[in-house]
Design a protein around this motif. Structure first.
Motif, mmCIF file in Angstrom:
data_model
loop_
_atom_site.group_PDB
_atom_site.id
_atom_site.type_symbol
_atom_site.label_atom_id
_atom_site.label_comp_id
_atom_site.label_asym_id
_atom_site.label_seq_id
_atom_site.Cartn_x
_atom_site.Cartn_y
_atom_site.Cartn_z
ATOM 1 N N TYR A 76 0.865 -1.184 0.000
ATOM 2 C CA TYR A 76 0.000 0.000 0.000
ATOM 3 C C TYR A 76 0.900 1.232 0.000
ATOM 4 C CZ TYR A 76 -3.753 3.109 1.455
ATOM 5 O OH TYR A 76 -4.679 4.120 1.511
ATOM 6 N N HIS A 80 -1.640 -4.679 3.136
ATOM 7 C CA HIS A 80 -0.783 -3.746 3.860
ATOM 8 C C HIS A 80 -1.591 -2.457 4.031
ATOM 9 C CE1 HIS A 80 3.345 -5.519 2.431
ATOM 10 N NE2 HIS A 80 2.407 -6.456 2.405
ATOM 11 N N ARG A 128 3.379 1.757 9.869
ATOM 12 C CA ARG A 128 3.317 3.203 10.008
ATOM 13 C C ARG A 128 3.443 3.859 8.629
ATOM 14 N NH1 ARG A 128 8.154 6.689 12.191
ATOM 15 N NH2 ARG A 128 8.664 6.353 10.010
ATOM 16 N N GLY A 129 4.340 3.345 7.785
ATOM 17 C CA GLY A 129 4.602 3.968 6.487
ATOM 18 C C GLY A 129 5.779 4.912 6.589
ATOM 19 N N ASP A 130 6.441 5.109 5.455
ATOM 20 C CA ASP A 130 7.613 6.000 5.430
ATOM 21 C C ASP A 130 7.187 7.454 5.392
ATOM 22 O OD1 ASP A 130 9.807 4.212 5.471
ATOM 23 O OD2 ASP A 130 9.235 3.571 3.463
ATOM 24 N N ALA A 143 2.851 2.161 14.174
ATOM 25 C CA ALA A 143 2.080 1.028 13.665
ATOM 26 C C ALA A 143 1.247 0.389 14.779
ATOM 27 C CB ALA A 143 3.021 0.005 13.046
ATOM 28 N N PHE A 170 12.364 -5.736 12.216
ATOM 29 C CA PHE A 170 13.606 -5.323 11.565
ATOM 30 C C PHE A 170 14.802 -6.016 12.229
ATOM 31 C CE2 PHE A 170 10.381 -2.231 10.830
ATOM 32 C CZ PHE A 170 10.573 -1.817 9.514
ATOM 33 N N HIS A 182 15.445 -0.890 12.530
ATOM 34 C CA HIS A 182 14.856 0.085 11.622
ATOM 35 C C HIS A 182 15.911 1.160 11.365
ATOM 36 C CE1 HIS A 182 12.368 3.480 10.317
ATOM 37 N NE2 HIS A 182 11.472 2.581 9.946
ATOM 38 N N GLN A 235 15.241 -0.508 21.249
ATOM 39 C CA GLN A 235 14.058 0.245 20.819
ATOM 40 C C GLN A 235 13.239 -0.578 19.819
ATOM 41 O OE1 GLN A 235 14.617 4.134 19.023
ATOM 42 N NE2 GLN A 235 12.477 4.151 18.393
ATOM 43 N N THR A 265 9.498 -1.837 20.408
ATOM 44 C CA THR A 265 8.451 -1.501 19.428
ATOM 45 C C THR A 265 7.689 -2.752 19.011
ATOM 46 O OG1 THR A 265 9.808 0.311 18.608
ATOM 47 C CG2 THR A 265 8.018 -0.406 17.191
ATOM 48 N N LYS A 292 3.769 -3.713 19.673
ATOM 49 C CA LYS A 292 2.825 -4.036 18.593
ATOM 50 C C LYS A 292 2.072 -5.331 18.926
ATOM 51 C CE LYS A 292 5.935 -2.976 15.069
ATOM 52 N NZ LYS A 292 6.380 -2.574 13.702
ATOM 53 N N ARG A 338 5.870 0.486 -2.193
ATOM 54 C CA ARG A 338 6.387 1.066 -0.971
ATOM 55 C C ARG A 338 7.780 1.636 -1.181
ATOM 56 N NH1 ARG A 338 9.199 -3.147 2.309
ATOM 57 N NH2 ARG A 338 8.581 -5.183 1.540
HETATM 58 P P1 FAD Z 1 6.628 1.454 13.644
HETATM 59 O O1 FAD Z 1 6.483 0.082 14.190
HETATM 60 O O2 FAD Z 1 5.665 2.473 14.103
HETATM 61 O O3 FAD Z 1 8.128 1.934 13.932
HETATM 62 C C1 FAD Z 1 8.750 2.967 13.174
HETATM 63 C C2 FAD Z 1 9.993 3.515 13.888
HETATM 64 O O4 FAD Z 1 9.582 4.240 14.988
HETATM 65 C C3 FAD Z 1 10.956 2.470 14.425
HETATM 66 O O5 FAD Z 1 12.256 3.017 14.393
HETATM 67 C C4 FAD Z 1 10.544 2.290 15.826
HETATM 68 O O6 FAD Z 1 11.602 1.777 16.614
HETATM 69 C C5 FAD Z 1 10.148 3.700 16.163
HETATM 70 N N1 FAD Z 1 9.069 3.732 17.169
HETATM 71 C C6 FAD Z 1 7.837 3.189 17.063
HETATM 72 N N2 FAD Z 1 7.111 3.407 18.192
HETATM 73 C C7 FAD Z 1 7.921 4.109 19.013
HETATM 74 C C8 FAD Z 1 7.756 4.664 20.296
HETATM 75 N N3 FAD Z 1 6.615 4.511 20.997
HETATM 76 N N4 FAD Z 1 8.785 5.357 20.835
HETATM 77 C C9 FAD Z 1 9.915 5.523 20.152
HETATM 78 N N5 FAD Z 1 10.125 5.024 18.907
HETATM 79 C C10 FAD Z 1 9.146 4.323 18.361
HETATM 80 N N6 FAD Z 1 5.720 0.864 3.705
HETATM 81 C C11 FAD Z 1 4.680 1.321 2.938
HETATM 82 O O7 FAD Z 1 4.529 2.546 2.779
HETATM 83 N N7 FAD Z 1 3.815 0.439 2.315
HETATM 84 C C12 FAD Z 1 3.945 -0.898 2.456
HETATM 85 O O8 FAD Z 1 3.129 -1.661 1.893
HETATM 86 C C13 FAD Z 1 5.015 -1.420 3.275
HETATM 87 N N8 FAD Z 1 5.171 -2.751 3.464
HETATM 88 C C14 FAD Z 1 6.167 -3.192 4.301
HETATM 89 C C15 FAD Z 1 6.279 -4.583 4.541
HETATM 90 C C16 FAD Z 1 7.283 -5.067 5.386
HETATM 91 C C17 FAD Z 1 7.370 -6.565 5.658
HETATM 92 C C18 FAD Z 1 8.207 -4.169 5.995
HETATM 93 C C19 FAD Z 1 9.304 -4.677 6.887
HETATM 94 C C20 FAD Z 1 8.115 -2.789 5.755
HETATM 95 C C21 FAD Z 1 7.094 -2.293 4.920
HETATM 96 N N9 FAD Z 1 6.946 -0.920 4.678
HETATM 97 C C22 FAD Z 1 5.905 -0.466 3.899
HETATM 98 C C23 FAD Z 1 7.904 0.052 5.244
HETATM 99 C C24 FAD Z 1 7.447 0.678 6.582
HETATM 100 O O9 FAD Z 1 6.284 1.449 6.407
HETATM 101 C C25 FAD Z 1 8.608 1.569 7.069
HETATM 102 O O10 FAD Z 1 9.722 0.760 7.424
HETATM 103 C C26 FAD Z 1 8.281 2.553 8.172
HETATM 104 O O11 FAD Z 1 9.356 3.505 8.252
HETATM 105 C C27 FAD Z 1 8.144 1.926 9.560
HETATM 106 O O12 FAD Z 1 6.969 1.262 9.663
HETATM 107 P P2 FAD Z 1 6.654 0.333 10.952
HETATM 108 O O13 FAD Z 1 5.336 -0.245 10.699
HETATM 109 O O14 FAD Z 1 7.790 -0.529 11.265
HETATM 110 O O15 FAD Z 1 6.557 1.499 12.069
#
Ligand code: FAD
Length: 324
Positions: A39, A67, A97-99, A117, A161, A165, A173, A177, A181, A321
């Motif tokens: 997505y 996603h 969460r998304g980039d 996320a 990761f 990450h 961290q 995280t 989740k 993505r």
């Molecule tokens: P989170 O789990 O929210 O974490 C993101 C960062 O924030 C991490 O560094 C974490 O340590 C930090 N963090 C989170 N919560 C806290 C907190 N409470 N305090 C401090 N730090 C915190 N992207 C897309 O846009 N579309 C896709 O379809 C897509 N598919 C993916 C599929 C897979 C299998 C993977 C591994 C990644 C995918 N991504 C996708 C990329 C993803 O969106 C990015 O890596 C994004 O930057 C982080 O998303 P996350 O869900 O890991 O975020």
């Protein structure tokens, strides 16, 4: 028996769509546990992602996994999006969460109402339970009898990761995280790609020690060209896999490069399963041949069966993505 699953991305052109659906037939015939569809974090792929998911849901017996990203969304927008996917019959999600949008840096004010996320995981559960608060199920051993359940349960996967990450401050961290989740209601983790089995196996050990109990599927991508490898390293921040880089550079033709990519991914998959991984999740780039060759090499699949007389190789385009 270890599981396997695939990731697709929504096509951007009609030609790519035709090629994708041809590949999809081959991927479905292999019998995966699920097929996930990426997505775009800017929301632009909502319709094409849903179209691919609907094709899997309506035309196959494989479970589609959507996603979903929350970056830049209000609560109302994210809830509406979740409702739309549930209404379409999707009950498996990869909550991300998304980039950050292009040009924005981590720490800038780009997040929207949901900061991580984990909050999206909670919101999916909340929307699902508001939508179907009560449901009935058969009572085993009592034909015709029904009992009340708390509603249909959704599968919610999240990203993990193994090498951290790119923007996280420490390994702890990342583990915190992931644990948060799971506490929010996630029941499956899928990892970012990596190149050494020990990266995954060590990460799983640390995650278990930290209290993570959900299944953690390693994500594997057959890297079929030096350009693809360069791009993946840029996006994921992973260290250079020296042997793969050298073997790709030494391969003469693109067919030889593809064979190198399949060979390395097969060796990685083999080591992962030998080390106790519960299955593997394959990043397909919408091509079936390389990932099916990997599965055959690992011994998870028999020889290919004919699907369609007009089989062609799908064209290669960029994934939805931003992260690899
Ligand atoms: P989170 O789990 O929210 O974490 C993101 C960062 O924030 C991490 O560094 C974490 O340590 C930090 N963090 C989170 N919560 C806290 C907190 N409470 N305090 C401090 N730090 C915190 N992207 C897309 O846009 N579309 C896709 O379809 C897509 N598919 C993916 C599929 C897979 C299998 C993977 C591994 C990644 C995918 N991504 C996708 C990329 C993803 O969106 C990015 O890596 C994004 O930057 C982080 O998303 P996350 O869900 O890991 O975020």
């Amino acid at each position: 028996m270890p599981t396997f699953s695939f990731e697709l991305y929504p096509p951007r052109t009609e030609a790519a769509e035709g090629a994708l659906y041809l590949s999809l037939a081959h991927l479905v015939a292999a019998g995966p546990e699920f097929i996930s569809v990426t997505y775009g974090a800017d929301g632009s792929s909502r319709e094409p992602s849903l179209a691919v998911l609907a094709k899997i849901l309506d035309g196959t017996d494989v479970r589609p996994m959507a996603h979903l990203t929350c970056v830049g969304s209000s609560y109302a927008q994210a809830s509406q999006l979740i409702r739309e996917f549930l209404d379409a019959g999707i009950t498996s999600f990869l909550a991300l969460r998304g980039d950050p949008p292009a040009g924005a840096a981590e720490g800038d004010d780009f997040l929207g109402d949901l900061g991580s996320a984990g909050e999206l995981v909670q919101l999916i559960h909340r929307v699902q339970s508001e939508r179907a608060p009560f449901a009935f199920e058969d009572v085993p051993g009592f034909p015709g009898a029904k009992r009340l359940t708390s509603g249909e349960k959704v599968t919610i996967a999240v990203a993990a990761f193994p090498n951290g990450h790119p923007r996280s401050r420490s390994v702890d961290q990342d583990l915190d995280t992931l644990l948060a989740k799971e506490a929010a209601g996630a029941n499956l983790a899928i990892t970012q790609l990596f190149f050494q089995a020990d990266d995954y196996l060590g990460f799983v050990d640390r995650a278990r020690s930290a209290g993570v109990t959900m299944r953690i599927l390693p994500g594997i991508m057959p890297v079929l060209s030096p350009n693809r490898l360069r791009r993946i390293l840029e996006l994921s921040g992973e260290n250079i896999p020296v042997e793969l880089e050298r073997d790709l550079a030494d391969a003469g033709s693109s067919a030889e490069q593809a064979a190198v990519g399949v060979r390395h991914a097969t060796a990685l998959g083999h080591d992962l399963l030998a080390g106790g991984a519960p299955g593997i999740h394959l990043y397909t780039f919408n091509k079936h041949e390389p990932v099916l060759a990997v599965l055959r090499g690992i011994g998870l699949l028999g020889e290919p069966q004919p699907i369609s007389p007009e089989e062609t190789s799908p064209e290669e385009t960029s994934p939805e993505r931003v992260s690899a």
